[in-house]
Design an enzyme around this catalytic site. Sequence first.
Site, PDB file in Angstrom:
ATOM      1  N   THR A  13       0.838  -1.209   0.000  1.00 55.87           N
ATOM      2  CA  THR A  13       0.000   0.000   0.000  1.00 55.87           C
ATOM      3  C   THR A  13       0.869   1.254   0.000  1.00 55.87           C
ATOM      4  OG1 THR A  13      -1.681  -1.190   1.258  1.00 55.87           O
ATOM      5  CG2 THR A  13      -1.815   1.211   1.288  1.00 55.87           C
ATOM      6  N   GLU A 120       8.296  10.350   9.633  1.00 57.06           N
ATOM      7  CA  GLU A 120       7.052  11.132   9.678  1.00 57.06           C
ATOM      8  C   GLU A 120       5.820  10.248   9.429  1.00 57.06           C
ATOM      9  OE1 GLU A 120       6.977  14.861  10.165  1.00 57.06           O
ATOM     10  OE2 GLU A 120       5.126  13.913  10.784  1.00 57.06           O
ATOM     11  N   GLY A 125       0.020   8.896   9.983  1.00 58.96           N
ATOM     12  CA  GLY A 125      -0.025   8.856   8.510  1.00 58.96           C
ATOM     13  C   GLY A 125       0.370  10.142   7.826  1.00 58.96           C
ATOM     14  N   ILE A 127      -0.419  13.274   8.587  1.00 55.65           N
ATOM     15  CA  ILE A 127      -0.343  14.516   9.379  1.00 55.65           C
ATOM     16  C   ILE A 127       1.127  14.850   9.648  1.00 55.65           C
ATOM     17  CG2 ILE A 127      -0.992  15.686  11.520  1.00 55.65           C
ATOM     18  CD1 ILE A 127      -3.249  13.703  11.886  1.00 55.65           C
ATOM     19  N   GLY A 178      -6.829  -0.347   2.486  1.00 55.66           N
ATOM     20  CA  GLY A 178      -5.389  -0.264   2.743  1.00 55.66           C
ATOM     21  C   GLY A 178      -5.044   0.412   4.062  1.00 55.66           C
ATOM     22  N   ASP A 192      -1.056  -0.933  17.498  1.00 54.71           N
ATOM     23  CA  ASP A 192      -0.555   0.073  16.557  1.00 54.71           C
ATOM     24  C   ASP A 192      -0.550   1.467  17.205  1.00 54.71           C
ATOM     25  OD1 ASP A 192      -0.044   0.813  13.550  1.00 54.71           O
ATOM     26  OD2 ASP A 192      -1.661   2.148  14.198  1.00 54.71           O
ATOM     27  N   LYS A 196       2.627   3.958  18.270  1.00 52.88           N
ATOM     28  CA  LYS A 196       2.726   5.355  17.834  1.00 52.88           C
ATOM     29  C   LYS A 196       2.868   6.304  19.022  1.00 52.88           C
ATOM     30  CE  LYS A 196       0.095   4.568  13.583  1.00 52.88           C
ATOM     31  NZ  LYS A 196      -1.254   4.424  13.044  1.00 52.88           N
ATOM     32  N   GLY A 294      -3.546   5.030   4.732  1.00 59.74           N
ATOM     33  CA  GLY A 294      -3.895   4.924   3.316  1.00 59.74           C
ATOM     34  C   GLY A 294      -2.701   5.266   2.428  1.00 59.74           C
TER      35      GLY A 294
HETATM   36  P1  NAP Z   1       1.839  -4.027   2.831  1.00 63.32           P
HETATM   37  O1  NAP Z   1       0.809  -3.493   1.912  1.00 63.32           O
HETATM   38  O2  NAP Z   1       1.632  -5.340   3.486  1.00 63.32           O
HETATM   39  O3  NAP Z   1       3.236  -4.041   2.040  1.00 63.32           O
HETATM   40  C1  NAP Z   1       4.401  -4.614   2.553  1.00 63.32           C
HETATM   41  C2  NAP Z   1       5.411  -4.726   1.428  1.00 63.32           C
HETATM   42  O4  NAP Z   1       6.628  -5.216   1.972  1.00 63.32           O
HETATM   43  C3  NAP Z   1       4.991  -5.687   0.322  1.00 63.32           C
HETATM   44  O5  NAP Z   1       5.294  -5.121  -0.923  1.00 63.32           O
HETATM   45  C4  NAP Z   1       5.841  -6.927   0.578  1.00 63.32           C
HETATM   46  O6  NAP Z   1       6.205  -7.635  -0.595  1.00 63.32           O
HETATM   47  C5  NAP Z   1       7.080  -6.293   1.165  1.00 63.32           C
HETATM   48  N1  NAP Z   1       7.819  -7.237   2.026  1.00 63.32           N
HETATM   49  C6  NAP Z   1       7.363  -7.843   3.136  1.00 63.32           C
HETATM   50  N2  NAP Z   1       8.328  -8.633   3.640  1.00 63.32           N
HETATM   51  C7  NAP Z   1       9.387  -8.507   2.826  1.00 63.32           C
HETATM   52  C8  NAP Z   1      10.688  -9.077   2.802  1.00 63.32           C
HETATM   53  N3  NAP Z   1      11.084  -9.930   3.754  1.00 63.32           N
HETATM   54  N4  NAP Z   1      11.543  -8.718   1.827  1.00 63.32           N
HETATM   55  C9  NAP Z   1      11.144  -7.834   0.865  1.00 63.32           C
HETATM   56  N5  NAP Z   1       9.938  -7.266   0.825  1.00 63.32           N
HETATM   57  C10 NAP Z   1       9.072  -7.606   1.795  1.00 63.32           C
HETATM   58  O7  NAP Z   1       2.114  -2.977   4.015  1.00 63.32           O
HETATM   59  P2  NAP Z   1       1.833  -1.403   4.007  1.00 63.32           P
HETATM   60  O8  NAP Z   1       0.437  -1.162   4.440  1.00 63.32           O
HETATM   61  O9  NAP Z   1       2.349  -0.805   2.769  1.00 63.32           O
HETATM   62  O10 NAP Z   1       2.737  -0.965   5.255  1.00 63.32           O
HETATM   63  C11 NAP Z   1       4.138  -0.861   5.145  1.00 63.32           C
HETATM   64  C12 NAP Z   1       4.683  -0.176   6.394  1.00 63.32           C
HETATM   65  O11 NAP Z   1       4.099   1.114   6.522  1.00 63.32           O
HETATM   66  C13 NAP Z   1       4.354  -0.889   7.712  1.00 63.32           C
HETATM   67  O12 NAP Z   1       5.395  -0.652   8.631  1.00 63.32           O
HETATM   68  C14 NAP Z   1       3.088  -0.177   8.175  1.00 63.32           C
HETATM   69  O13 NAP Z   1       2.894  -0.273   9.555  1.00 63.32           O
HETATM   70  C15 NAP Z   1       3.430   1.238   7.775  1.00 63.32           C
HETATM   71  N6  NAP Z   1       2.305   2.145   7.579  1.00 63.32           N
HETATM   72  C16 NAP Z   1       1.216   1.766   6.830  1.00 63.32           C
HETATM   73  C17 NAP Z   1       0.198   2.672   6.606  1.00 63.32           C
HETATM   74  C18 NAP Z   1      -1.019   2.302   5.793  1.00 63.32           C
HETATM   75  O14 NAP Z   1      -1.947   3.122   5.732  1.00 63.32           O
HETATM   76  N7  NAP Z   1      -1.056   1.147   5.162  1.00 63.32           N
HETATM   77  C19 NAP Z   1       0.276   3.951   7.154  1.00 63.32           C
HETATM   78  C20 NAP Z   1       1.402   4.319   7.910  1.00 63.32           C
HETATM   79  C21 NAP Z   1       2.402   3.401   8.101  1.00 63.32           C
HETATM   80  P3  NAP Z   1       5.090  -8.352  -1.526  1.00 63.32           P
HETATM   81  O15 NAP Z   1       4.288  -7.207  -2.117  1.00 63.32           O
HETATM   82  O16 NAP Z   1       5.844  -9.086  -2.528  1.00 63.32           O
HETATM   83  O17 NAP Z   1       4.274  -9.200  -0.585  1.00 63.32           O
HETATM   84  N1  HSE Z   2      -2.972   0.523  10.346  1.00 59.45           N
HETATM   85  C1  HSE Z   2      -2.669   1.876  10.588  1.00 59.45           C
HETATM   86  C2  HSE Z   2      -3.941   2.640  10.889  1.00 59.45           C
HETATM   87  C3  HSE Z   2      -1.985   2.481   9.398  1.00 59.45           C
HETATM   88  O1  HSE Z   2      -5.029   2.109  10.638  1.00 59.45           O
HETATM   89  O2  HSE Z   2      -3.854   3.758  11.402  1.00 59.45           O
HETATM   90  C4  HSE Z   2      -1.465   3.874   9.641  1.00 59.45           C
HETATM   91  O3  HSE Z   2      -0.384   3.860  10.520  1.00 59.45           O
END
Ligand code: NAP
Ligand code: HSE
Length: 418
Positions: A13, A120, A125, A127, A178, A192, A196, A294
């Site tokens: 995502t 950040e 997210g 903000i 997402g 989570d 934070k 997101g």
């Molecule tokens: P996600 O959609 O599950 O994506 C994770 C990505 O990491 C995927 O592309 C996955 O590869 C890759 N990956 C996982 N293990 C790996 C490994 N061992 N080697 C190489 N690549 C690997 O997660 P996300 O939602 O983008 O979140 C990513 C980070 O951002 C997390 O720390 C999450 O807490 C943080 N975050 C997320 C959001 C949100 O709104 N989603 C907001 C703020 C922070 P594949 O695609 O091949 O499976």
């Molecule tokens: N899973 C987290 C949330 C993503 O819902 O706030 C953003 O850090």
Amino acid sequence: MNKLRIGIIGLGTVGSGVYKTLEDIEMVEIVKIAVRNLNKPRSVEVPSSLLTDNPYDIVNSPEIDVVVELMGGVEPAWDYISTAIKNGKHIVTANKELLAKKGEELFNLAEEYNRVCLYEAAIAGGIPIIMPIKTILAGNKINKIQAILNGTTNYILTKMDACGASYEDVLKEAQALGYAETDPTGDVEGFDAAYKITTLATLAFKKRIKLENVYREGITKIRKEDMAYANEFGYKIKLIANATIDENDNADVRVHPMLVSQESMLAHIDYVTNAVAMSGYPIGNIVLSGPGAGEFPTASSVVGDILAIQAEYGTTDYVLPMMRCHHEKNANPVLIDNTFNKYYMSITAPNAIGVIAKIGTICASKNISLASILQRGVTDDNTADIIVITEKCQEKLIREVVNELDNCTVNSIIRVAE
Ligand code: NAP
Ligand code: HSE
């Protein structure tokens, strides 16, 4: 123009949002992107020459200046990040779990190698909250934070309240959008938000908060009935991250559901929106709010961090102080039993004479004053649902009240924000 050369680990995502945003930004060159599964269909078209399934191709590459970690989790993310720092790379990450669990080690390592780690996107997210605390708010002594820091749970609570939607259906929606973590237990059980607030309070209070001292409850025990009663009493239920610190560095840091007055600002923070309210001197009270999760809101913060490094890269041998993160002292934890709160209690009691008097007597014996009490008739099974809201009292005493309420079932206890 010197382009900043980056390697991204993770193209889910957040990684996809970062890739799409960087397509319009010339000062940054994406050299490599690591994923787990090279054959997975993706929402973004990326030249196959950019992809690898070996993150060491990034962290060991002399062609890369900054590693952008967007895979999540502690291991192997920590191995990749620490290797990258030792190889002289700056770090941008959105990984709040890693920061909460390994922050001290991470920032010490970054300092030892004169590198920065910007994060950040990890807190609230889209903000801008981390950089403002480090820069324009740096002269403040912040002593209180009250925040909605998890988009998934706020989305679920808002939809359950507004449309009477079921918990399971709304969680699926939040996942499809997402917002949720790979394992949504992290969201709904409050982990989570706890990660934070650990990092946010550490930064804002300039004292290290340890994750193990952060009290945590999620939203899985919130019942539809509680939402309805909360509305009736003039409240909304929100998952709130609270942190306060006193002049002796005693820090009360916790995440749990709360009843917040419908007239308060937090009651109107809905769906995926997050908000951070802080109090300090000399600023007084400040609130920042915006999208908390997101693809694109999170990408906004990640790309902001990348460009902050790009703006300084190669101009000095020393990283700018605002990009550093030191915390030499630990805060003293305040145990949840010793905190003071108002409480909402939903009690199912047998339809017997004196039940309400008994609740009142037990509370009075602990010096707990009742602010409101409600009973609406008797149910078919000859029990009554009684809702009590107390005045402020010590948590330990409320637990004693619950233990002494024999013959009654306490369905829920939710703290009430002042
Ligand atoms: P996600 O959609 O599950 O994506 C994770 C990505 O990491 C995927 O592309 C996955 O590869 C890759 N990956 C996982 N293990 C790996 C490994 N061992 N080697 C190489 N690549 C690997 O997660 P996300 O939602 O983008 O979140 C990513 C980070 O951002 C997390 O720390 C999450 O807490 C943080 N975050 C997320 C959001 C949100 O709104 N989603 C907001 C703020 C922070 P594949 O695609 O091949 O499976
Ligand atoms: N899973 C987290 C949330 C993503 O819902 O706030 C953003 O850090």
